[in-house]
Design a protein around this motif. Sequence first.
Motif, PDB file in Angstrom:
ATOM      1  N   ASN A   5      15.907  73.111 -54.895  1.00  0.00           N
ATOM      2  CA  ASN A   5      16.871  72.036 -54.745  1.00  0.00           C
ATOM      3  C   ASN A   5      18.029  72.117 -55.550  1.00  0.00           C
ATOM      4  OD1 ASN A   5      14.465  71.037 -53.618  1.00  0.00           O
ATOM      5  ND2 ASN A   5      14.243  69.146 -54.839  1.00  0.00           N
ATOM      6  N   ASP A   6      18.226  72.602 -56.602  1.00  0.00           N
ATOM      7  CA  ASP A   6      19.455  73.018 -57.221  1.00  0.00           C
ATOM      8  C   ASP A   6      20.217  74.212 -56.484  1.00  0.00           C
ATOM      9  OD1 ASP A   6      18.510  71.599 -59.448  1.00  0.00           O
ATOM     10  OD2 ASP A   6      17.579  73.197 -60.619  1.00  0.00           O
ATOM     11  N   LEU A   7      19.374  75.145 -56.264  1.00  0.00           N
ATOM     12  CA  LEU A   7      20.279  76.205 -55.434  1.00  0.00           C
ATOM     13  C   LEU A   7      20.782  75.817 -54.175  1.00  0.00           C
ATOM     14  CD1 LEU A   7      17.446  78.837 -56.174  1.00  0.00           C
ATOM     15  CD2 LEU A   7      19.744  79.049 -56.927  1.00  0.00           C
ATOM     16  N   MET A   8      20.071  74.928 -53.454  1.00  0.00           N
ATOM     17  CA  MET A   8      20.538  74.457 -52.099  1.00  0.00           C
ATOM     18  C   MET A   8      21.766  73.561 -52.248  1.00  0.00           C
ATOM     19  SD  MET A   8      19.050  76.290 -49.808  1.00  0.00           S
ATOM     20  CE  MET A   8      19.356  75.330 -48.351  1.00  0.00           C
ATOM     21  N   SER A   9      21.591  72.674 -53.247  1.00  0.00           N
ATOM     22  CA  SER A   9      22.892  71.684 -53.623  1.00  0.00           C
ATOM     23  C   SER A   9      24.103  72.535 -54.092  1.00  0.00           C
ATOM     24  CB  SER A   9      22.071  70.549 -54.545  1.00  0.00           C
ATOM     25  OG  SER A   9      23.193  69.807 -55.151  1.00  0.00           O
ATOM     26  N   PHE A  10      23.717  73.433 -54.995  1.00  0.00           N
ATOM     27  CA  PHE A  10      25.053  73.876 -55.336  1.00  0.00           C
ATOM     28  C   PHE A  10      25.562  74.663 -54.255  1.00  0.00           C
ATOM     29  CE2 PHE A  10      23.458  74.573 -60.025  1.00  0.00           C
ATOM     30  CZ  PHE A  10      23.696  73.245 -60.500  1.00  0.00           C
TER      31      PHE A  10
ATOM     32  N   ASN B 179      24.483  84.506 -51.912  1.00  0.00           N
ATOM     33  CA  ASN B 179      23.697  84.640 -52.708  1.00  0.00           C
ATOM     34  C   ASN B 179      22.647  83.456 -53.241  1.00  0.00           C
ATOM     35  OD1 ASN B 179      23.235  84.684 -56.075  1.00  0.00           O
ATOM     36  ND2 ASN B 179      22.712  86.977 -55.021  1.00  0.00           N
ATOM     37  N   LEU B 180      23.519  82.387 -53.117  1.00  0.00           N
ATOM     38  CA  LEU B 180      22.391  81.208 -53.698  1.00  0.00           C
ATOM     39  C   LEU B 180      21.195  80.843 -52.771  1.00  0.00           C
ATOM     40  CD1 LEU B 180      25.338  78.687 -54.957  1.00  0.00           C
ATOM     41  CD2 LEU B 180      23.544  79.745 -56.494  1.00  0.00           C
ATOM     42  N   PHE B 181      22.041  80.973 -51.376  1.00  0.00           N
ATOM     43  CA  PHE B 181      20.922  80.607 -50.316  1.00  0.00           C
ATOM     44  C   PHE B 181      19.681  81.737 -50.250  1.00  0.00           C
ATOM     45  CE2 PHE B 181      23.814  77.753 -47.769  1.00  0.00           C
ATOM     46  CZ  PHE B 181      24.023  76.798 -48.580  1.00  0.00           C
ATOM     47  N   GLU B 182      20.107  82.907 -50.446  1.00  0.00           N
ATOM     48  CA  GLU B 182      19.088  84.020 -50.290  1.00  0.00           C
ATOM     49  C   GLU B 182      18.042  83.877 -51.381  1.00  0.00           C
ATOM     50  OE1 GLU B 182      21.406  87.711 -50.688  1.00  0.00           O
ATOM     51  OE2 GLU B 182      21.987  87.743 -48.672  1.00  0.00           O
ATOM     52  N   VAL B 183      18.486  83.393 -52.682  1.00  0.00           N
ATOM     53  CA  VAL B 183      17.659  83.421 -53.784  1.00  0.00           C
ATOM     54  C   VAL B 183      16.967  82.290 -53.202  1.00  0.00           C
ATOM     55  CG1 VAL B 183      17.480  82.722 -56.223  1.00  0.00           C
ATOM     56  CG2 VAL B 183      19.100  84.364 -55.370  1.00  0.00           C
ATOM     57  N   ALA B 184      17.319  81.027 -52.809  1.00  0.00           N
ATOM     58  CA  ALA B 184      16.547  79.875 -52.488  1.00  0.00           C
ATOM     59  C   ALA B 184      15.551  80.224 -51.486  1.00  0.00           C
ATOM     60  CB  ALA B 184      17.317  78.543 -51.778  1.00  0.00           C
ATOM     61  N   LEU B 185      16.022  80.670 -50.596  1.00  0.00           N
ATOM     62  CA  LEU B 185      14.890  81.206 -49.347  1.00  0.00           C
ATOM     63  C   LEU B 185      13.799  82.246 -49.799  1.00  0.00           C
ATOM     64  CD1 LEU B 185      17.658  81.954 -46.581  1.00  0.00           C
ATOM     65  CD2 LEU B 185      15.713  80.116 -46.599  1.00  0.00           C
ATOM     66  N   SER B 186      14.208  83.193 -50.819  1.00  0.00           N
ATOM     67  CA  SER B 186      13.190  84.048 -51.356  1.00  0.00           C
ATOM     68  C   SER B 186      12.139  83.151 -52.107  1.00  0.00           C
ATOM     69  CB  SER B 186      13.780  85.032 -52.269  1.00  0.00           C
ATOM     70  OG  SER B 186      14.214  84.432 -53.296  1.00  0.00           O
TER      71      SER B 186
END
Length: 452
Positions: free
Chosen positions: A425-430, A445-452
């Motif tokens: 939730n933090d990664l997607m909001s940021f 990068n943020l979305f890739e980390v979130a999806l992983s």
Amino acid sequence: MVTLGQLSHSSVVKVAAKKPPLVSPYFVLRKKPWEVMVNYLVTAPSSRQRIFPITGMGGCGKTQLVSYFLQEYPLLYAQTVYVDASSSSSIKSDLQTWVRTIGEGPDHGAWEDALRMLNAPPQSEQWVLILDNADDPALDLKLFLPKNVNVTILVTSRNRNLSNLSTTKHLELGEMSADEALAVMRLASRRQMPLPDKELDSATTLMRELGYLAVALVQAGTYCYQLSSTIGEYLSLFKTHRTELMKGRGNTSLDNYERAVYATLDLSYNKLPQDAKDFFHLISFFHHTEIPLSAFTRAADNDFEDPQRYLPRPDSHTNTISDLKITLCNQGKWSDFTIQRIIGDLRSFSLVTASSLDNSLFLHLHPLIQTWSRDRSSNLSQRFQAMAIQILVACGSNDWSLNQYLLPHIQDTLHQVQRQDLHVNDLMSFGKVVKQQGHYPEVANLFEVALS
């Protein structure tokens, strides 16, 4: 490409670039450094581009000297570009924001466009680029230096090696003279001159103990004023407290001047009510400049909850929400009066400064004060850091007028915390806020980390 959502707000949103900090009411002009600065930037003719580094220890007044110079010569430069140079990402962000203020709006312009503009100002105009707090020795500042002769570059840094950038003069700002230090302490403590002999002796000893450092002198003076204490009384407290501090720290890499500042800050901190202490530690986990109070009010309006839930939070997350409500919500609800009183307490000891823009209040911390606060709350750092992250998440929206101020605080958080340790939730909001600002590689990068 441009989205319909971007078109719908781009025509009404006003992008605000950063401005140099206001000159402190405790600022004392140092004659010799001032004469050097005026001579090389105003008086002496030059056919070369002027690059003027100002180096010195933290808290010695480098940024204030630049702000005073711009105040005294308001017509010298047609464009003033102020950049937080503490990291590569903050430089790029501030350059991008600046170019949007004079470009086609918030959905156009990248930091590379800003450099292109800085390399091609009108021949009839003089511009100035200020790279403030360029302290990181690993940062390659040359990547961000325009080469046009009509653009003067001012650099402030604790890194003396940046003197190599100079094309005019390197100004190394050392300790104040005794007279300058006494003037600072007199202003901060609201004392009238001449001081009684006994208090003058105490002031002389204290100034020497504080290494004639501006930020430490202001802290000492405001303490004396707020508590109606004599300088002699403060000196006695400082000696006792400093001894305890040194014994408690053992071997440390801190310079003596930092130790002195930490000791003076501890004395002020101990006089604060608990809610002001907690609020102070909370804001220290934001970037040290332009902390928007509107982010706190928006987060409180959203009950400090995630605007969108992609995955459930762990049970422990309820403690973070509870801590925020206890710290920021008087009797269960946001109170402007309580928060303003807390800010007033912090300002009265010169722990924070404040500025306003477009009817919004922004808080600022000296970098050394921010470091001290994080160090002091090291046993609680995870708690306050989690609270700061949740405010950034809970205030997230499509509101450009707020989000443009969130970017440096999100970037600072991403430097403090491993992305893999952040919740989805933090990664997607940021990511959504960063995407709105046009920093697409970071978004990916943020979305890739979130999806992983």
